[in-house]
Design a protein around this motif. Structure first.
Motif, mmCIF file in Angstrom:
data_model
loop_
_atom_site.group_PDB
_atom_site.id
_atom_site.type_symbol
_atom_site.label_atom_id
_atom_site.label_comp_id
_atom_site.label_asym_id
_atom_site.label_seq_id
_atom_site.Cartn_x
_atom_site.Cartn_y
_atom_site.Cartn_z
ATOM 1 N N GLN A 1 0.831 -1.194 0.000
ATOM 2 C CA GLN A 1 0.000 0.000 0.000
ATOM 3 C C GLN A 1 0.873 1.255 0.000
ATOM 4 O O GLN A 1 2.079 1.205 0.263
ATOM 5 C CB GLN A 1 -0.920 0.003 1.216
ATOM 6 C CG GLN A 1 -1.948 -1.119 1.217
ATOM 7 C CD GLN A 1 -2.872 -1.027 2.410
ATOM 8 O OE1 GLN A 1 -2.469 -0.682 3.509
ATOM 9 N NE2 GLN A 1 -4.140 -1.335 2.203
ATOM 10 N N ALA A 2 0.241 2.396 -0.256
ATOM 11 C CA ALA A 2 0.954 3.666 -0.269
ATOM 12 C C ALA A 2 0.221 4.685 0.598
ATOM 13 O O ALA A 2 -1.008 4.779 0.569
ATOM 14 C CB ALA A 2 1.085 4.201 -1.689
ATOM 15 N N GLY B 1 -6.322 5.634 -4.725
ATOM 16 C CA GLY B 1 -5.956 4.395 -4.068
ATOM 17 C C GLY B 1 -4.989 4.504 -2.913
ATOM 18 O O GLY B 1 -4.547 3.479 -2.381
ATOM 19 N N PHE B 2 -4.648 5.719 -2.491
ATOM 20 C CA PHE B 2 -3.809 5.851 -1.303
ATOM 21 C C PHE B 2 -4.609 5.421 -0.074
ATOM 22 O O PHE B 2 -5.789 5.747 0.061
ATOM 23 C CB PHE B 2 -3.328 7.295 -1.134
ATOM 24 C CG PHE B 2 -2.198 7.678 -2.048
ATOM 25 C CD1 PHE B 2 -0.879 7.531 -1.634
ATOM 26 C CD2 PHE B 2 -2.451 8.172 -3.320
ATOM 27 C CE1 PHE B 2 0.166 7.883 -2.472
ATOM 28 C CE2 PHE B 2 -1.411 8.526 -4.170
ATOM 29 C CZ PHE B 2 -0.100 8.377 -3.747
ATOM 30 N N SER B 3 -3.942 4.721 0.820
ATOM 31 C CA SER B 3 -4.632 4.190 2.004
ATOM 32 C C SER B 3 -4.474 5.075 3.228
ATOM 33 O O SER B 3 -5.170 4.873 4.228
ATOM 34 C CB SER B 3 -4.107 2.784 2.334
ATOM 35 O OG SER B 3 -2.705 2.824 2.584
ATOM 36 N N LEU C 1 10.774 -8.162 3.348
ATOM 37 C CA LEU C 1 11.156 -7.999 4.752
ATOM 38 C C LEU C 1 9.935 -7.823 5.666
ATOM 39 O O LEU C 1 10.073 -7.844 6.883
ATOM 40 C CB LEU C 1 12.068 -6.776 4.913
ATOM 41 C CG LEU C 1 13.444 -6.867 4.240
ATOM 42 C CD1 LEU C 1 14.145 -5.514 4.290
ATOM 43 C CD2 LEU C 1 14.300 -7.930 4.929
ATOM 44 N N GLY C 2 8.758 -7.621 5.067
ATOM 45 C CA GLY C 2 7.552 -7.444 5.855
ATOM 46 C C GLY C 2 6.970 -6.048 5.818
ATOM 47 O O GLY C 2 5.973 -5.766 6.508
ATOM 48 N N ILE C 3 7.553 -5.139 5.031
ATOM 49 C CA ILE C 3 7.009 -3.795 4.901
ATOM 50 C C ILE C 3 5.730 -3.854 4.082
ATOM 51 O O ILE C 3 5.702 -4.443 2.989
ATOM 52 C CB ILE C 3 8.028 -2.844 4.235
ATOM 53 C CG1 ILE C 3 9.307 -2.756 5.066
ATOM 54 C CG2 ILE C 3 7.415 -1.463 4.029
ATOM 55 C CD1 ILE C 3 9.116 -2.226 6.475
ATOM 56 N N THR C 4 4.660 -3.220 4.582
ATOM 57 C CA THR C 4 3.374 -3.286 3.894
ATOM 58 C C THR C 4 2.908 -1.938 3.368
ATOM 59 O O THR C 4 1.910 -1.871 2.649
ATOM 60 C CB THR C 4 2.287 -3.841 4.837
ATOM 61 O OG1 THR C 4 2.203 -3.008 6.004
ATOM 62 C CG2 THR C 4 2.612 -5.272 5.246
ATOM 63 N N THR D 1 1.381 -0.686 -9.813
ATOM 64 C CA THR D 1 2.489 -1.637 -9.697
ATOM 65 C C THR D 1 2.788 -1.970 -8.242
ATOM 66 O O THR D 1 3.060 -3.130 -7.902
ATOM 67 C CB THR D 1 3.758 -1.068 -10.370
ATOM 68 O OG1 THR D 1 3.453 -0.750 -11.729
ATOM 69 C CG2 THR D 1 4.904 -2.071 -10.326
ATOM 70 N N LEU D 2 2.713 -0.960 -7.362
ATOM 71 C CA LEU D 2 2.907 -1.211 -5.933
ATOM 72 C C LEU D 2 1.889 -2.240 -5.427
ATOM 73 O O LEU D 2 2.243 -3.102 -4.616
ATOM 74 C CB LEU D 2 2.743 0.084 -5.133
ATOM 75 C CG LEU D 2 3.958 0.956 -4.902
ATOM 76 C CD1 LEU D 2 3.566 2.172 -4.067
ATOM 77 C CD2 LEU D 2 5.087 0.185 -4.209
ATOM 78 N N ALA D 3 0.654 -2.121 -5.884
ATOM 79 C CA ALA D 3 -0.396 -3.005 -5.395
ATOM 80 C C ALA D 3 -0.143 -4.464 -5.751
ATOM 81 O O ALA D 3 -0.680 -5.370 -5.099
ATOM 82 C CB ALA D 3 -1.743 -2.566 -5.971
#
Length: 288
Positions: A2-3, A34-36, A256-259, A284-286
């Motif tokens: 997510q961003a 789509g930013f969270s 590494l677990g970054i979401t 692309t991030l999604a």
């Protein structure tokens, strides 16, 4: 992945008259794109490391209340509140108010504070760093107590509250998520392990992030808390999200677990720039 979007500079063309329109349109565009998460800085002066202190800076929670009225789904909060800026009971009340008025979208982003000039400039006490961390831990304890069924007193080294009454309680239960930001290995990450639901690492270098997460895991193991339950986010302040190499970097961080990665733009055209990010980067991030 997510961003999040970080609105950190109010020196937009035509400011201050243009700030309300540009801020509201940027927030709506970010949400629709789509930013969270949408965050603002909690400073009184602009940071000298990025721009002159005299440039425009709005108070964070007033700004977030405005953003809440123009959005519907994004999590909102400061990145991050300095512990010295507000009395802890008042801070918990402010975050509760934001959570209620945003229908359960507020978070408490908090750190030990660092910007001495704005403290001295506006007459706010600026204790030594060790004391600021002590105050940070007490503030976290006070917020948790105010967001619980315990309305009794709180007595710490630096703060005493006769009653921790907070009505109404936040919409989010048991409370709005607490995010602690920074890279301090001995104190900051220990506080994350003990009190936070979100960590925001102020680096997007995969090697540095891997090390910091190992430190965080160690703190969780010693304290008996759940490392996997902590949401792990990073600020991408210096990487270019339009560079193809950016996604390779994000893939390493995701492994590494970054979401979530927090992105920001320069003030010349925040609406157009956030729309471009939504079109060119977020899809692309999604997929990562």
């Amino acid at each position: 992945m997510q961003a999040g979007f970080h609105f950190w500079n109010f020196s937009i063309p035509g400011a201050p008259d243009t700030i309300p329109d540009v801020l509201s349109r940027t927030a709506r565009t970010a949400e629709q794109g789509g930013f969270s998460q949408f965050t603002v800085m909690d400073h009184w002066f602009q940071m000298e490391r990025v721009a002159p202190a005299e440039e425009p800076m709005l108070e964070a929670y007033t700004t977030l209340g405005f953003v809440a009225a123009h959005t519907h789904t994004m999590r909102i909060g400061p990145l991050v509140t300095g512990v010295t800026y507000r009395y802890p009971g008042l801070l918990a009340k402010i975050v509760t108010t934001l959570d209620v008025l945003s229908t359960g979208r507020a978070m408490l982003g908090i750190g030990a504070a660092w910007y001495d000039r704005e403290h001295h400039g506006l007459g706010v006490p600026y204790p030594p760093i060790a004391e600021r961390f002590e105050r940070l831990e007490e503030t976290l304890q006070i917020a948790q107590q105010m967001w619980s069924d315990d309305n009794g007193p709180y007595r710490g080294t630096h703060y005493e509250l006769a009653e921790t009454l907070s009505s109404p309680q936040p919409i989010q239960r048991p409370h709005p998520p607490i995010m602690i930001g920074g890279q301090g290995e001995r104190k900051t990450l220990r506080l994350v392990a003990q009190y936070a639901q979100i960590v925001n690492l102020t680096t997007d270098d995969p090697e540095r992030v891997a090390h910091l997460l190992d430190v965080l895991r160690g703190h969780c193991e010693r304290l008996g808390t759940d490392y996997d339950a902590i949401e792990k986010t990073v600020v991408s302040a210096f990487s270019d999200p339009h560079d193809p190499g950016f996604f390779t970097q994000m893939e390493k961080l995701s492994a590494l677990g970054i979401t979530q990665v927090v992105l920001g733009v320069r003030p010349a055209d925040p609406v157009g720039q956030v729309a471009r990010l939504a079109d060119e980067v977020l899809p692309t991030l999604a997929q990562i």
